[in-house]
Design a protein around this motif. Structure first.
Motif, short mmCIF file in Angstrom:
data_model
loop_
_atom_site.label_atom_id
_atom_site.label_comp_id
_atom_site.label_asym_id
_atom_site.label_seq_id
_atom_site.Cartn_x
_atom_site.Cartn_y
_atom_site.Cartn_z
N THR A 434 44.50 84.52 134.48
CA THR A 434 43.14 84.04 134.71
C THR A 434 42.82 82.99 133.64
OG1 THR A 434 42.45 86.16 135.61
CG2 THR A 434 40.71 84.68 134.83
N VAL A 435 42.26 81.85 134.03
CA VAL A 435 41.98 80.73 133.12
C VAL A 435 40.48 80.66 132.84
CG1 VAL A 435 42.22 78.24 132.76
CG2 VAL A 435 43.97 79.50 134.05
N GLN A 436 40.15 80.56 131.55
CA GLN A 436 38.76 80.42 131.15
C GLN A 436 38.63 79.26 130.15
OE1 GLN A 436 37.64 84.29 129.61
NE2 GLN A 436 36.85 84.94 131.62
N TRP A 437 37.54 78.48 130.28
CA TRP A 437 37.24 77.36 129.38
C TRP A 437 36.07 77.73 128.48
CZ3 TRP A 437 40.34 73.10 129.42
CH2 TRP A 437 41.19 72.92 130.52
N SER A 438 36.03 77.11 127.30
CA SER A 438 34.94 77.41 126.37
C SER A 438 33.68 76.64 126.72
CB SER A 438 35.38 77.08 124.93
OG SER A 438 35.72 75.69 124.81
N ILE A 439 33.74 75.72 127.64
CA ILE A 439 32.56 74.97 128.09
C ILE A 439 32.51 75.05 129.60
CG2 ILE A 439 32.59 73.38 126.14
CD1 ILE A 439 33.80 71.30 128.04
N ASN A 465 30.98 64.62 120.33
CA ASN A 465 32.36 65.04 120.07
C ASN A 465 32.40 66.56 119.96
OD1 ASN A 465 33.09 62.36 119.94
ND2 ASN A 465 32.86 62.24 117.72
N LEU A 466 33.41 67.17 120.61
CA LEU A 466 33.49 68.63 120.59
C LEU A 466 34.93 69.09 120.70
CD1 LEU A 466 34.01 69.28 123.82
CD2 LEU A 466 31.56 68.90 123.95
N THR A 467 35.15 70.39 120.42
CA THR A 467 36.47 71.03 120.56
C THR A 467 36.39 72.04 121.72
OG1 THR A 467 36.97 70.79 118.22
CG2 THR A 467 38.23 72.42 119.46
N VAL A 468 37.31 71.87 122.69
CA VAL A 468 37.32 72.72 123.90
C VAL A 468 38.50 73.68 123.83
CG1 VAL A 468 37.43 72.78 126.40
CG2 VAL A 468 36.21 70.91 125.25
N ASN A 469 38.25 74.96 124.13
CA ASN A 469 39.31 75.98 124.17
C ASN A 469 39.62 76.36 125.61
OD1 ASN A 469 39.50 76.22 121.35
ND2 ASN A 469 37.78 77.67 121.30
N CYS A 470 40.97 76.58 125.89
CA CYS A 470 41.43 77.15 127.19
C CYS A 470 42.09 78.47 126.89
CB CYS A 470 42.39 76.20 127.88
SG CYS A 470 43.07 76.89 129.42
N THR A 471 41.62 79.54 127.54
CA THR A 471 42.16 80.88 127.32
C THR A 471 42.72 81.41 128.64
OG1 THR A 471 40.53 81.30 125.59
CG2 THR A 471 41.66 83.22 126.55
N VAL A 472 43.97 81.86 128.61
CA VAL A 472 44.61 82.45 129.80
C VAL A 472 44.93 83.90 129.51
CG1 VAL A 472 45.51 80.28 130.66
CG2 VAL A 472 46.87 81.61 129.06
N LYS A 481 44.46 77.85 123.53
CA LYS A 481 44.73 76.57 122.88
C LYS A 481 43.44 75.75 122.87
CE LYS A 481 49.63 75.44 123.23
NZ LYS A 481 50.61 74.45 123.73
N SER A 482 43.31 74.86 121.85
CA SER A 482 42.10 74.04 121.75
C SER A 482 42.46 72.56 121.86
CB SER A 482 41.38 74.30 120.43
OG SER A 482 42.23 73.97 119.33
#
Length: 564
Positions: A434-439, A465-472, A481-482
């Motif tokens: 399952t894939v989830q994004w921080s935004i 400017n921002l940092t985005v995380n992907c969580t599986v 990973k960011s």
């Protein structure tokens, strides 16, 4: 010229033979008209006074038939020749409706002045026999036992006909043992014609089965033998050998029906047989077959059949029932971990050497599946087919590879319009991660889950400017990973700078190219000018070439003009 037929030739030959014996002979056919010649081949005397025909009776005395004197023909009455005799123009004696009693010596007497000439002729009458027929035929014969095969007869012949027996068109000779032929001849008291009959007593052998028997009639009046219609006979003989035949497919397998067919070489063949089935004796009436239904591997073995009244007169055959079983194989759902080793089990029980083939997801494999280190792509449905001639078995299992998820790639991309950014997160794992994004994003899409891999994409419009995380994650674990994402303004500025830099570069390159092209143009103009000046136009009569000094001055002037 008329050619003689075969029968006429035969009659002529007989006449010549009689002539050789010292007495001319004339041969005629029974019931026909004959002309007996008077002194055939000899000249007739002139001034004939008298012509007379007479015949010799059985007691040696003579009888007159007719006489011709001074062209007056007188036929002398005779009870045997009334209405049947006459004189031809060449003085031959004509006899109609000939009979066997006409066989005698006739004498032609010629009187001329004081000369008296006599020409005796022996007359023979031939009668063709009737076609032969076989009667009193035997219904059947037994080997080794003398049997009256039949009686062949032919009628009304003169002289009597000869009869020959034939087997398969080969003449049989009497040996008074296995072959005995008895011939009799009877003469009709009224017509004098002879009838011949012949009896054949024959001792048959086994080889006479289906042999054709016939009889042939030989006679001097025939161009060829007369042959009866061939006949054959039922020949009985005891059984000497029994055979057993298996009526089934080339390969007998479990579930088939198998028919055992018993045959004996005796004639007539037996109507019943005994079949020996696995130690049991089964008698079949009015049949030569016994059927085994739905056979199994237990039916493999020896089978026999024999005569009902003689078990020693028997034959046997071996039957092998083919079978094929898959006794053990990996089946159902098989769950394995990523990087684990695996080899499916397969055990076969068969009556021969089977052929084994494997496929994955209906695609054939070159070799059986065996894995030292499992990958997600190894997941699928595996099918095994085990086969032999006429037999096959199938089995299958589903291989599932599991592993904690990982992120293979996290990336960003500016859209073609520059209005938004697309973020991609490529993950690998099983069960499906399952894939989830921080935004939060829009236009979320996901590729098909194939080979343990899936890619998730979202669209964003970053204002800062921002940092985005992907969580599986799945039930076995998770990974994250960011990625740093800048605002669309900075992206545009950077792109503009890159654009300006590109424009300056393009201008510089354009200037250089322009200078090069200008130099090439000036050189080309100078070359054309020099060429025209050197060639010039000279008046007629003047020298075409100037002096060396004049040429140098001209070149200097042209050079100065070019520099200006």
């Amino acid at each position: 010229m008329r050619f003689l037929g075969f029968s006429e030739t035969a009659l002529l030959i007989i006449s010549l033979l009689e002539t050789v014996r010292g007495l001319p002979t004339f041969v005629g056919k029974y019931g026909e008209t004959i002309d007996v010649p008077c002194g055939e081949g000899k000249d007739k005397p002139e001034k004939l006074f008298l012509t007379k025909w007479k015949y010799t009776k059985a007691d040696g005395s003579t009888g007159d038939l007719l006489k011709l004197s001074d062209k007056n023909l007188a036929i002398i009455p005779d009870v045997d020749y009334t209405g049947r005799v006459n004189l031809t123009q060449d003085l031959s004696l004509r006899i109609t409706q000939t009979r066997l009693s006409d066989q005698k010596m006739y004498t032609c007497m010629l009187v001329a002045g004081e000369d008296i000439l006599e020409y005796p002729v022996q007359v023979r009458i031939l009668k063709t026999p009737s076609a032969p027929t076989i009667t009193n035929q035997a219904k059947e014969m037994e080997i080794g036992k003398p049997t009256l095969l039949g009686e062949c007869s032919t009628k009304d012949a003169n002289p009597a006909a000869n009869i020959t027996w034939l087997k398969n068109n080969v003449p049989l000779m009497s040996d008074e043992k296995a072959i005995k032929i008895t011939t009799t001849v009877q003469t009709d008291k009224t017509t004098g014609l002879a009838s011949t009959s012949s009896k054949l007593e024959y001792t048959a052998v086994k080889e006479d089965l289906n042999a054709k028997f016939a009889c042939a009639v030989k006679h001097s009046s025939l161009t060829a033998d007369l042959v009866s219609t061939p006949v054959d006979f039922v020949i009985n003989y005891p059984t000497e050998k029994v055979s057993l035949q298996v009526v089934a497919a080339d390969v007998i397998k479990e579930g088939d029906n198998v028919t055992l067919k018993c045959k004996a070489d005796g004639n007539p063949p037996p109507s019943s047989y005994s079949f020996h089935i696995k130690g049991k004796k089964v008698k079949v009436e009015n049949s030569d077959s016994h059927t085994l239904t739905n056979v199994t591997r237990a039916n493999t073995g020896e089978y026999k059949c024999s005569l009902v009244d003689n078990d020693a007169m028997a034959a046997s055959v071996n039957i092998t029932v083919m079978y094929l079983d898959i006794t053990s194989i990996t089946k159902g759902k098989v769950v394995k971990q990523l990087d684990e080793s695996f080899e499916p089990t397969l055990f076969v029980n068969a009556s021969g050497e089977p052929k084994v083939t494997w496929s994955k997801n209906n695609i054939s494999l070159n070799s059986p599946p065996k894995f030292d280190k499992l990958k997600y792509s190894d997941s699928g449905v595996y099918e095994c087919v085990v086969s032999m001639p006429g037999l096959f078995r199938k089995a299958s299992f589903e291989l599932i590879i599991q592993g904690a998820p990982v992120i293979n790639k996290l990336s960003k991309k500016l859209s073609n319009t520059g209005n938004f950014k697309v973020l991609s997160c490529e993950a690998e794992g099983s069960p499906k991660p399952t894939v989830q994004w921080s935004i939060n994003g829009t236009n979320a899409t996901e590729t098909p889950y194939v080979g343990g891999r899936v890619t998730h994409r979202i669209t964003i419009i970053p204002t800062v400017n921002l940092t985005v995380n992907c969580t599986v994650s799945n039930e076995l674990g998770q990974a994250s990973k960011s990625l740093d994402v800048s605002t669309l303004f900075e992206e545009v500025t950077v792109d503009k700078r890159a654009e300006d830099s590109n424009d300056q570069t393009r201008v510089a390159v354009g200037v250089v190219i322009g200078v090069i092209l200008a130099a090439v143009a000036i050189g080309l103009i100078y070359w054309i000018y020099m060429k025209r000046t050197r060639q010039g136009t000279w008046k007629t009569g003047e020298k075409e070439d100037g002096t060396t000094e004049e040429s140098k001055k001209l070149e200097e002037n042209q050079s100065q003009k070019a520099e200006v």
